[in-house]
Enzyme design. Structure first.
Site, PDB file in Angstrom:
ATOM      1  N   LYS A 175      36.605  39.050  19.344  1.00 31.71           N
ATOM      2  CA  LYS A 175      37.053  40.118  20.256  1.00 31.71           C
ATOM      3  C   LYS A 175      38.319  40.753  19.669  1.00 31.71           C
ATOM      4  O   LYS A 175      39.399  40.163  19.709  1.00 31.71           O
ATOM      5  CB  LYS A 175      37.374  39.582  21.651  1.00 31.71           C
ATOM      6  N   GLU A 178      41.693  45.587  22.348  1.00 30.50           N
ATOM      7  CA  GLU A 178      41.108  46.797  22.945  1.00 30.50           C
ATOM      8  C   GLU A 178      41.908  48.047  22.583  1.00 30.50           C
ATOM      9  O   GLU A 178      41.433  49.167  22.730  1.00 30.50           O
ATOM     10  CB  GLU A 178      41.009  46.657  24.475  1.00 30.50           C
ATOM     11  N   SER A 228      50.704  37.677  22.124  1.00 30.40           N
ATOM     12  CA  SER A 228      52.027  37.383  22.687  1.00 30.40           C
ATOM     13  C   SER A 228      52.088  35.943  23.204  1.00 30.40           C
ATOM     14  O   SER A 228      51.051  35.326  23.491  1.00 30.40           O
ATOM     15  CB  SER A 228      52.319  38.359  23.823  1.00 30.40           C
ATOM     16  N   CYS A 283      54.899  40.056  13.727  1.00 30.19           N
ATOM     17  CA  CYS A 283      55.433  38.790  14.245  1.00 30.19           C
ATOM     18  C   CYS A 283      56.401  38.166  13.257  1.00 30.19           C
ATOM     19  O   CYS A 283      57.105  37.230  13.596  1.00 30.19           O
ATOM     20  CB  CYS A 283      54.300  37.829  14.540  1.00 30.19           C
ATOM     21  N   GLU A 384      61.592  39.221  22.642  1.00 30.59           N
ATOM     22  CA  GLU A 384      60.923  39.913  21.533  1.00 30.59           C
ATOM     23  C   GLU A 384      60.852  41.404  21.867  1.00 30.59           C
ATOM     24  O   GLU A 384      60.266  41.784  22.886  1.00 30.59           O
ATOM     25  CB  GLU A 384      59.512  39.347  21.345  1.00 30.59           C
TER      26      GLU A 384
HETATM   27  P1  NAD Z   1      48.646  40.365  23.778  1.00 33.44           P
HETATM   28  O1  NAD Z   1      48.932  38.950  24.070  1.00 33.44           O
HETATM   29  O2  NAD Z   1      48.944  41.383  24.804  1.00 33.44           O
HETATM   30  O3  NAD Z   1      47.074  40.555  23.453  1.00 33.44           O
HETATM   31  C1  NAD Z   1      46.436  39.783  22.478  1.00 33.44           C
HETATM   32  C2  NAD Z   1      44.962  39.623  22.855  1.00 33.44           C
HETATM   33  O4  NAD Z   1      44.869  38.919  24.084  1.00 33.44           O
HETATM   34  C3  NAD Z   1      44.243  40.947  23.042  1.00 33.44           C
HETATM   35  O5  NAD Z   1      42.978  40.847  22.436  1.00 33.44           O
HETATM   36  C4  NAD Z   1      44.150  41.097  24.546  1.00 33.44           C
HETATM   37  O6  NAD Z   1      42.964  41.754  24.945  1.00 33.44           O
HETATM   38  C5  NAD Z   1      44.145  39.657  25.044  1.00 33.44           C
HETATM   39  N1  NAD Z   1      44.842  39.506  26.325  1.00 33.44           N
HETATM   40  C6  NAD Z   1      45.997  40.122  26.696  1.00 33.44           C
HETATM   41  N2  NAD Z   1      46.371  39.685  27.919  1.00 33.44           N
HETATM   42  C7  NAD Z   1      45.457  38.775  28.315  1.00 33.44           C
HETATM   43  C8  NAD Z   1      45.291  37.977  29.484  1.00 33.44           C
HETATM   44  N3  NAD Z   1      46.161  38.019  30.480  1.00 33.44           N
HETATM   45  N4  NAD Z   1      44.223  37.160  29.560  1.00 33.44           N
HETATM   46  C9  NAD Z   1      43.339  37.080  28.545  1.00 33.44           C
HETATM   47  N5  NAD Z   1      43.443  37.821  27.416  1.00 33.44           N
HETATM   48  C10 NAD Z   1      44.480  38.650  27.299  1.00 33.44           C
HETATM   49  O7  NAD Z   1      49.362  40.711  22.388  1.00 33.44           O
HETATM   50  P2  NAD Z   1      49.483  42.143  21.678  1.00 33.44           P
HETATM   51  O8  NAD Z   1      50.422  43.002  22.444  1.00 33.44           O
HETATM   52  O9  NAD Z   1      48.124  42.676  21.366  1.00 33.44           O
HETATM   53  O10 NAD Z   1      50.138  41.732  20.283  1.00 33.44           O
HETATM   54  C11 NAD Z   1      51.526  41.671  20.057  1.00 33.44           C
HETATM   55  C12 NAD Z   1      52.008  40.247  20.145  1.00 33.44           C
HETATM   56  O11 NAD Z   1      51.303  39.435  19.223  1.00 33.44           O
HETATM   57  C13 NAD Z   1      53.475  40.078  19.797  1.00 33.44           C
HETATM   58  O12 NAD Z   1      54.052  39.180  20.707  1.00 33.44           O
HETATM   59  C14 NAD Z   1      53.452  39.494  18.400  1.00 33.44           C
HETATM   60  O13 NAD Z   1      54.574  38.719  18.045  1.00 33.44           O
HETATM   61  C15 NAD Z   1      52.218  38.646  18.469  1.00 33.44           C
HETATM   62  N6  NAD Z   1      51.673  38.359  17.152  1.00 33.44           N
HETATM   63  C16 NAD Z   1      51.834  37.106  16.675  1.00 33.44           C
HETATM   64  C17 NAD Z   1      51.373  36.795  15.411  1.00 33.44           C
HETATM   65  C18 NAD Z   1      51.552  35.413  14.863  1.00 33.44           C
HETATM   66  O14 NAD Z   1      51.025  35.121  13.812  1.00 33.44           O
HETATM   67  N7  NAD Z   1      52.279  34.532  15.539  1.00 33.44           N
HETATM   68  C19 NAD Z   1      50.739  37.775  14.639  1.00 33.44           C
HETATM   69  C20 NAD Z   1      50.574  39.053  15.174  1.00 33.44           C
HETATM   70  C21 NAD Z   1      51.044  39.334  16.442  1.00 33.44           C
END
Ligand code: NAD
Length: 484
Positions: A175, A178, A228, A283, A384
């Site tokens: 997945k 989005e 996140s 990240c 962050e």
């Molecule tokens: P996000 O957590 O909002 O979303 C990530 C994924 O989770 C998406 O596919 C989204 O559809 C899904 N999602 C979001 N909320 C959800 C919920 N409540 N229930 C189930 N699924 C849910 O993250 P983002 O905004 O897309 O990405 C940015 C974040 O990712 C930043 O915090 C960044 O630091 C982190 N990140 C971490 C790494 C790492 O290697 N640690 C790498 C890239 C990004």
């Protein structure tokens, strides 16, 4: 002209979702709508898992070397379409084209590394554990695995997992975020060309509903998540409840220390890129700059002077040094943090709020922003921000830098610029984050090493890629045998 609508890829075919919620994909440099995505449902996940389960029966019996040969073909297809994938990525996510190219290069490196399956998936053997009795450990694939990805690296992140999952004989459901569904759609078009057996890889677009259907599905053996920290924690907990393997990589607040003996001229280019590369939306990005002792004034002056010259604009232009925020919502969030920094009393020495890009009046731009005199307790030093906002926390000693790092809520990456081996060793030894850079501003993920943080930056024990990922995607079956 009708906008392209991103479809799901299930059982080797492009199929429409039965979902009713539509997401509009906009180019963040122009705010122009460029595509649409239908958010999938539990029913779409069910179809994808059924296809993956069916494919697993034959795929697990396919010799590992034969499976690896599919990866060679995938690599060729990705190389042939390299530039087009990178441009698609920039158009929907906003990062500059060179960063998009670098991302796709790193993604392909995972395909390359995964082809080492014939050594990396080997088990082990010991003869005569008792007289005439031998013992062997076999690594076996487990079934269907799933991946859930974030918006900031739409190309590379899913491929920290997918090639390893399938080369070890599992089948997969991905997945993508989005917010950026186009890049993986373009990549799956390449996968489609290479003739993988139907159902080995599947993709379902969408958001929370798709994730929850994955978490609830009894036939999914494990989940690789990147995003996140709150979502990572949720995924980890739910996988625990439903008995799935899980690796959940979360957010970050990375600190870059600069010792007075650092070679500033040599350091500056990578130092500045650490904070402003990918517009701070990575990240591993530096978020807090921690100059030590008498170096501070000079470091801040030169850092600000270099940052001022970064040209903000459309990532597709070769002259752009920094692209926009990926969405208007995220732009608002970053601007909110800048307001908070001002309110909390930090000194705004470079203000990127009123960033105008000629010819792009609607783009989600914010320029390089630098706060000096930030204290460790301020919100901007704790949370962050995920944008091009630098917090300078001046430190008196290396110990103070280490304490600053080890008292953040996150532990993803930490870097130190120094000319002293003694300082570097102490730093490497004492900091909690698992990704460490010495005279390097981004401790980048290398496919052949593991990747992931500690503390609230990662939940689970097996990280992304490296050799360990072969353990995540296999179960070790131990056979103890005697022949009369
Ligand atoms: P996000 O957590 O909002 O979303 C990530 C994924 O989770 C998406 O596919 C989204 O559809 C899904 N999602 C979001 N909320 C959800 C919920 N409540 N229930 C189930 N699924 C849910 O993250 P983002 O905004 O897309 O990405 C940015 C974040 O990712 C930043 O915090 C960044 O630091 C982190 N990140 C971490 C790494 C790492 O290697 N640690 C790498 C890239 C990004």
């Amino acid at each position: 002209m009708a906008l392209p609508i991103m479809k799901n890829y299930i059982n080797g075919e492009w199929v429409e979702s039965n979902g009713t919620q539509i997401g509009n994909i906009k180019n963040p440099a122009t705010a122009e709508q460029i595509a649409q995505v239908v958010f999938g449902t539990a029913d779409d996940v069910e179809k994808a898992v059924q296809a993956a389960r069916k494919a697993f029966v034959q795929w697990r019996e396919t010799p590992p070397l034969t499976r690896a040969r599919y990866l060679f073909r995938i690599k060729d297809a990705l190389e042939e379409n390299f530039e087009d994938i990178a441009r698609t990525l920039t158009m929907e996510q906003g990062k500059i084209i060179d960063e998009a190219r670098a991302e796709i290069r790193r993604m392909i490196e995972n395909v390359e590394h995964a082809t080492g399956v014939t050594t990396l998936m080997c088990g082990y053997t010991l003869e005569d554990i008792a007289k005439g009795i031998d013992c062997t450990g076999h690594r076996q694939p487990m079934g269907v695995f799933a991946g859930v990805a974030p918006y900031n690296f739409p190309g590379m992140v899913p491929w920290w997992f997918l090639p390893y999952a399938i080369v070890t004989g599992n089948t997969y459901v991905l997945k993508p975020s989005e917010q950026v569904p186009m890049t993986q759609t373009r990549i799956f078009e390449c996968l489609d060309e290479v003739g993988l057996p139907d159902g080995v890889v599947n993709m379902v677009h969408g958001s929370k509903d798709v994730v929850n259907a994955i978490l609830d599905h009894k036939d999914i053996q494990g989940v690789s998540f990147v995003g996140s920290t709150p979502t990572a924690r949720y995924i980890y907990k739910r996988c625990g409840e439903t008995g799935k393997r899980v690796q959940a990589l979360g957010g970050a607040k990375n600190i870059v220390g600069i010792m007075p003996d650092a070679k500033l001229n040599e350091a500056l280019p990578s130092l500045v890129t650490s904070f402003f590369g990918c517009s701070g939306q990575r990240c591993l990005a530096g978020s807090i700059l921690a100059p030590v002792g008498e170096a501070a004034d000079l470091v801040v002056d030169r850092f600000v002077a270099t940052a001022k010259n970064i040209k903000v604009g459309d990532g597709l232009s070769d002259f752009t040094g920094m692209g926009p925020m990926a969405s208007s919502a995220h732009l608002d969030r970053v601007l909110g943090y800048i307001e908070k920094g001002i309110k909390e009393g930090a000194t705004l020495v470079l203000d990127g709020r009123d960033c105008k890009v000629e010819g792009y009046p609607e783009g989600y731009f914010v320029g390089p922003t630098i706060f000096d005199n930030v204290t460790p307790e301020m919100t901007i030093a704790k949370e962050e921000i995920f944008g091009p906002v630098v917090c300078v926390v001046r430190c008196k000693t290396l110990d103070e830098v280490i304490k600053l790092i080890n008292t953040r809520d996150f532990a993803n990456a930490a870097c130190l610029y120094t000319d002293s081996g003694t300082a570097a060793r102490k730093f490497k030894y004492k900091v909690l984050p698992s990704m460490v850079g010495i005279n390097i501003g981004i401790a980048a993920p290398m496919s052949f090493f593991p990747f992931g943080g500690a503390g609230n930056s990662m939940f689970g024990d097996i990280k992304g890629h490296g050799q360990e990922i072969f353990h995540f995607f296999t179960d070790t079956k131990v056979v103890i045998e005697r022949w009369f």
